[in-house]
Motif scaffolding. Structure first.
Motif, PDB file in Angstrom:
ATOM      1  N   LYS A   1      71.942 -77.543   0.223  1.00 50.25           N
ATOM      2  CA  LYS A   1      72.915 -77.947   1.250  1.00 50.25           C
ATOM      3  C   LYS A   1      73.197 -79.448   1.147  1.00 50.25           C
ATOM      4  O   LYS A   1      74.347 -79.886   1.243  1.00 50.25           O
ATOM      5  N   ALA A   2      72.132 -80.220   0.952  1.00 48.55           N
ATOM      6  CA  ALA A   2      72.297 -81.682   0.836  1.00 48.55           C
ATOM      7  C   ALA A   2      73.113 -82.028  -0.404  1.00 48.55           C
ATOM      8  O   ALA A   2      73.966 -82.932  -0.373  1.00 48.55           O
TER       9      ALA A   2
ATOM     10  N   GLU B   1      80.482 -83.705  -1.907  1.00 54.66           N
ATOM     11  CA  GLU B   1      81.743 -83.885  -1.170  1.00 54.66           C
ATOM     12  C   GLU B   1      81.918 -85.345  -0.762  1.00 54.66           C
ATOM     13  O   GLU B   1      82.999 -85.925  -0.911  1.00 54.66           O
ATOM     14  N   LYS B   2      80.812 -85.948  -0.287  1.00 52.96           N
ATOM     15  CA  LYS B   2      80.866 -87.354   0.135  1.00 52.96           C
ATOM     16  C   LYS B   2      81.248 -88.262  -1.052  1.00 52.96           C
ATOM     17  O   LYS B   2      81.959 -89.257  -0.893  1.00 52.96           O
ATOM     18  N   ALA B   3      80.766 -87.913  -2.245  1.00 56.66           N
ATOM     19  CA  ALA B   3      81.052 -88.731  -3.429  1.00 56.66           C
ATOM     20  C   ALA B   3      82.499 -88.588  -3.887  1.00 56.66           C
ATOM     21  O   ALA B   3      82.972 -89.387  -4.688  1.00 56.66           O
ATOM     22  N   GLY B   4      83.169 -87.528  -3.401  1.00 58.57           N
ATOM     23  CA  GLY B   4      84.555 -87.306  -3.831  1.00 58.57           C
ATOM     24  C   GLY B   4      84.650 -86.493  -5.102  1.00 58.57           C
ATOM     25  O   GLY B   4      85.633 -86.618  -5.859  1.00 58.57           O
ATOM     26  N   ALA B   5      83.637 -85.635  -5.349  1.00 58.16           N
ATOM     27  CA  ALA B   5      83.645 -84.800  -6.562  1.00 58.16           C
ATOM     28  C   ALA B   5      84.900 -83.935  -6.606  1.00 58.16           C
ATOM     29  O   ALA B   5      85.392 -83.477  -5.578  1.00 58.16           O
ATOM     30  N   ASP B   6      85.390 -83.698  -7.821  1.00 62.78           N
ATOM     31  CA  ASP B   6      86.600 -82.896  -7.981  1.00 62.78           C
ATOM     32  C   ASP B   6      86.296 -81.402  -7.916  1.00 62.78           C
ATOM     33  O   ASP B   6      87.194 -80.598  -7.673  1.00 62.78           O
ATOM     34  N   ALA B   7      85.052 -81.040  -8.164  1.00 62.00           N
ATOM     35  CA  ALA B   7      84.625 -79.638  -8.046  1.00 62.00           C
ATOM     36  C   ALA B   7      83.108 -79.600  -8.061  1.00 62.00           C
ATOM     37  O   ALA B   7      82.457 -80.554  -8.494  1.00 62.00           O
ATOM     38  N   VAL B   8      82.561 -78.498  -7.568  1.00 62.24           N
ATOM     39  CA  VAL B   8      81.122 -78.249  -7.720  1.00 62.24           C
ATOM     40  C   VAL B   8      80.959 -76.965  -8.527  1.00 62.24           C
ATOM     41  O   VAL B   8      81.780 -76.047  -8.423  1.00 62.24           O
ATOM     42  N   ILE B   9      79.915 -76.947  -9.354  1.00 59.94           N
ATOM     43  CA  ILE B   9      79.666 -75.804 -10.242  1.00 59.94           C
ATOM     44  C   ILE B   9      78.458 -75.061  -9.678  1.00 59.94           C
ATOM     45  O   ILE B   9      77.347 -75.579  -9.681  1.00 59.94           O
ATOM     46  N   LEU B  10      78.674 -73.849  -9.183  1.00 60.01           N
ATOM     47  CA  LEU B  10      77.635 -73.131  -8.451  1.00 60.01           C
ATOM     48  C   LEU B  10      77.343 -71.778  -9.096  1.00 60.01           C
ATOM     49  O   LEU B  10      78.191 -71.232  -9.812  1.00 60.01           O
ATOM     50  N   ALA B  11      76.156 -71.235  -8.778  1.00 62.79           N
ATOM     51  CA  ALA B  11      75.793 -69.927  -9.321  1.00 62.79           C
ATOM     52  C   ALA B  11      75.279 -68.984  -8.230  1.00 62.79           C
ATOM     53  O   ALA B  11      75.519 -67.784  -8.271  1.00 62.79           O
ATOM     54  N   ASP B  12      74.567 -69.559  -7.250  1.00 61.18           N
ATOM     55  CA  ASP B  12      73.851 -68.748  -6.273  1.00 61.18           C
ATOM     56  C   ASP B  12      74.790 -68.278  -5.149  1.00 61.18           C
ATOM     57  O   ASP B  12      75.599 -69.061  -4.633  1.00 61.18           O
ATOM     58  N   LEU B  13      74.656 -67.022  -4.753  1.00 58.51           N
ATOM     59  CA  LEU B  13      75.530 -66.465  -3.708  1.00 58.51           C
ATOM     60  C   LEU B  13      75.411 -67.238  -2.397  1.00 58.51           C
ATOM     61  O   LEU B  13      76.419 -67.521  -1.739  1.00 58.51           O
ATOM     62  N   ALA B  14      74.184 -67.583  -2.023  1.00 56.21           N
ATOM     63  CA  ALA B  14      73.989 -68.289  -0.750  1.00 56.21           C
ATOM     64  C   ALA B  14      74.600 -69.688  -0.804  1.00 56.21           C
ATOM     65  O   ALA B  14      75.188 -70.163   0.173  1.00 56.21           O
ATOM     66  N   VAL B  15      74.477 -70.341  -1.927  1.00 57.70           N
ATOM     67  CA  VAL B  15      75.048 -71.692  -2.078  1.00 57.70           C
ATOM     68  C   VAL B  15      76.580 -71.599  -2.085  1.00 57.70           C
ATOM     69  O   VAL B  15      77.270 -72.406  -1.461  1.00 57.70           O
TER      70      VAL B  15
ATOM     71  N   ASP C   1      78.322 -69.288  -0.608  1.00 56.61           N
ATOM     72  CA  ASP C   1      78.718 -68.960   0.769  1.00 56.61           C
ATOM     73  C   ASP C   1      78.684 -70.207   1.651  1.00 56.61           C
ATOM     74  O   ASP C   1      79.603 -70.458   2.429  1.00 56.61           O
ATOM     75  N   HIS C   2      77.616 -71.010   1.500  1.00 57.36           N
ATOM     76  CA  HIS C   2      77.504 -72.235   2.298  1.00 57.36           C
ATOM     77  C   HIS C   2      78.646 -73.198   1.970  1.00 57.36           C
ATOM     78  O   HIS C   2      79.241 -73.802   2.862  1.00 57.36           O
ATOM     79  N   ALA C   3      78.957 -73.314   0.670  1.00 56.04           N
ATOM     80  CA  ALA C   3      80.035 -74.224   0.266  1.00 56.04           C
ATOM     81  C   ALA C   3      81.369 -73.747   0.823  1.00 56.04           C
ATOM     82  O   ALA C   3      82.156 -74.550   1.364  1.00 56.04           O
ATOM     83  N   ALA C   4      81.642 -72.450   0.691  1.00 57.98           N
ATOM     84  CA  ALA C   4      82.937 -71.921   1.157  1.00 57.98           C
ATOM     85  C   ALA C   4      83.075 -72.065   2.665  1.00 57.98           C
ATOM     86  O   ALA C   4      84.174 -72.329   3.190  1.00 57.98           O
ATOM     87  N   THR C   5      81.952 -71.932   3.367  1.00 60.37           N
ATOM     88  CA  THR C   5      81.992 -71.967   4.836  1.00 60.37           C
ATOM     89  C   THR C   5      82.020 -73.395   5.375  1.00 60.37           C
ATOM     90  O   THR C   5      82.804 -73.704   6.282  1.00 60.37           O
TER      91      THR C   5
END
Lengths: 179, 329
Positions: B80-81, B87-101, B103-107
């Motif tokens: 989560k952190a 997002e705070k850094a202004g990243a253009d995208a995040v690369i994720l694999a885990d369903l819970a992560v 879901d947390h990002a989308a929400t």
């Protein structure tokens, strides 16, 4: 393996470099590393707990070696003549020009390992941490002599140019080129 | 721009080197178990990420933050952190694999662009549609088990971008599913971000050469002058049927430069270079070479010479186009 690796200093240069083992290289390098730690503490934060590990650096083409504990402003570097049985957490052995190339980021550590230009033993985690910290440090020759401003640029240009010539002369590997 | 070149950065200085060498995008991670290259001394602090994004944006490049390990049940705070810091850094995208992560990002971070890591091993239109429909994933990194023809068919059946590895270390296993490292060390890239964690790796030399040990198991031995590879079980030499050989895969690097034009034709959006654990020397040389290759293909060339230029940087001194040209299926 490293004994016969191309890129080692020619015999004449080895003989000429031998007296360097009698110079107070240890205290000078200790001072340089501590001074660098004052200027760029983030590099040593990256090392974390591994800053307290001991690293034995053996240039395979010289008759002296260095024992370093890169503990930030408490860093210590000892220079020892001959091959030593000094215990260390990590031992790295390679031709001098390869070691210098790894130090300034010209050469890639993994590639030198694949090509057997370096040999390592001891704590691999400490070595990986040191390699990554050095990679991010963007060390220049001026950092080692404490030169800044115009003098620093002159030192960098001269030493980097000299190292480039030495690599071409000895056939030392350059990034991307098979050894 | 026809093909986006996505380049590795394990440290802030490698990020600057990649950008200066011509990377369109750089991918990197935080200094913890949230990314699949969790090696000592590697990766970015939150402040370094802010500065890295600022530098990349100032030079017209993007930053993609890999948060691509699988979160621990009941202990998701680090992931989560990482999302919040990206997002705070202004990243253009995040690369994720885990369903819970995901879901947390989308929400909680609806403005973050989501890419699906190769670690998710999504290789079918149905799986990709699930990630796109459920979480709004915009790009999928292709598992390295597909041929170019299979990727072309996949692209015709999905509505999201695809990214394919073009150079670097090669996993012979389906990513995100490999537990070989766990069997020997208790740690894996999937959960702790390390394959063959370095604290378990040891090299020793004797008259027969160099032995590589992983947590006490001898997994390979290199003779004097013989090219070496990474200390992973999948690239170890073992005895079976009375014969010693590389049972799973030879130490070899992926080099699909000869397929760049085919990748573009197959509808791939981005080409990825592996190697966040590699140094600036590697990053500079590989990125510069591939940027020239991509530009040449863009300008109408049909083939580019890359193998010879990068021969000294590859694992085991050998290169392969991997599954992209596979003929065994």
């Amino acid at each position: 393996m490293a004994e016969h690796f191309r890129g080692e200093l020619p015999r004449l240069l080895r003989i000429l470099a031998a007296p360097a083992g009698f110079l107070p290289l240890g205290p000078a390098l200790t001072l340089a590393v501590r001074r660098f730690a004052h200027r760029k503490p983030a590099v040593f934060d990256r090392l974390g707990e591994y800053g307290k590990c001991s690293f034995l650096i053996e240039p395979s083409d010289l008759d002296f070696s260095f024992l370093m504990v890169p503990d930030g402003v408490r860093a210590e570097v000892k220079c020892m003549r001959g091959r030593t049985s000094q215990p260390a957490d990590v031992t790295v052995r390679a031709p001098l020009l390869v070691l210098l190339g790894l130090l300034d980021g010209t050469l890639d550590g993994d590639a030198m390992f694949f090509n057997r230009a370096i040999s390592v033993s001891g704590r691999t985690d400490a070595l990986v941490a040191l390699r990554n910290a050095i990679e991010d440090a963007e060390l220049t020759p001026a950092d080692f002599v404490g030169a800044t401003g115009g003098l620093g640029k002159l030192v960098d240009r001269s030493v980097i140019g000299g190292l480039g010539l030495a690599r071409r002369f000895t056939g030392s590997p350059i990034s991307g080129e098979p050894s | 721009m026809s093909l986006e070149l996505v380049c590795p950065a394990g440290t802030p200085s490698a990020l600057r080197a990649a950008v200066e060498a011509g990377a369109h995008s750089v991918y990197c991670g935080f200094r913890d178990e949230t990314n699949a290259r969790n090696f000592p001394g590697l990766n970015f602090s939150p402040d370094e990420m802010i500065e890295g994004v600022r530098f990349a944006h100032a030079h017209g490049a993007k930053v993609l933050v890999a948060i691509n390990t699988f979160a621990k049940a009941g202990a998701m705070d680090a992931w989560k952190a990482a999302l919040a810091n990206a997002e705070k850094a202004g990243a253009d995208a995040v690369i994720l694999a885990d369903l819970a992560v995901l879901d947390h990002a989308a929400t909680h971070h609806p403005n973050l662009r989501l890419h699906l890591s190769v670690q998710a091993a999504a290789a079918t239109p149905e799986a990709i549609a699930f990630y796109a429909d459920t979480f709004g994933v915009k790009r999928v990194v292709m598992p390295r088990v597909l041929s170019v023809e299979e990727i072309a068919k996949l692209n015709a059946a999905i509505d999201v971008e695809t990214e394919a590895f073009v150079f670097g270390g090669l996993c012979p296993m389906t990513e995100g599913r490999c537990s070989l490292s766990s069997y020997a060390t208790g740690k894996s890239p999937n959960l702790t971000g390390v394959c063959s964690p370095p604290e378990h790796v040891a090299y020793s030399e004797d008259k027969n050469g160099t032995a590589t040990r992983l947590n006490g198991f001898t997994i390979d031995r290199f003779g004097a002058g013989e090219q070496a590879g990474y200390p992973t079980l999948c690239k170890g030499r073992f005895m079976a049927g009375g014969k010693t050989s590389y049972l799973f895969e030879d130490p070899v690097s992926l080099n699909a430069a000869s397929l760049i034009a085919a990748f573009a034709k197959a509808g791939i959006t981005a080409l990825k270079i592996e190697g966040r654990q590699r140094g600036k020397g590697y990053v500079t040389e590989v990125v510069r070479t591939f940027r020239a290759a991509v530009d040449a293909i863009d300008a109408g060339s049909t083939e580019v010479e890359v193998g010879r230029l990068l021969a000294g940087l590859v694992e085991g001194g050998r290169q392969t186009s991997g599954a992209y040209k596979k003929a065994w299926r």
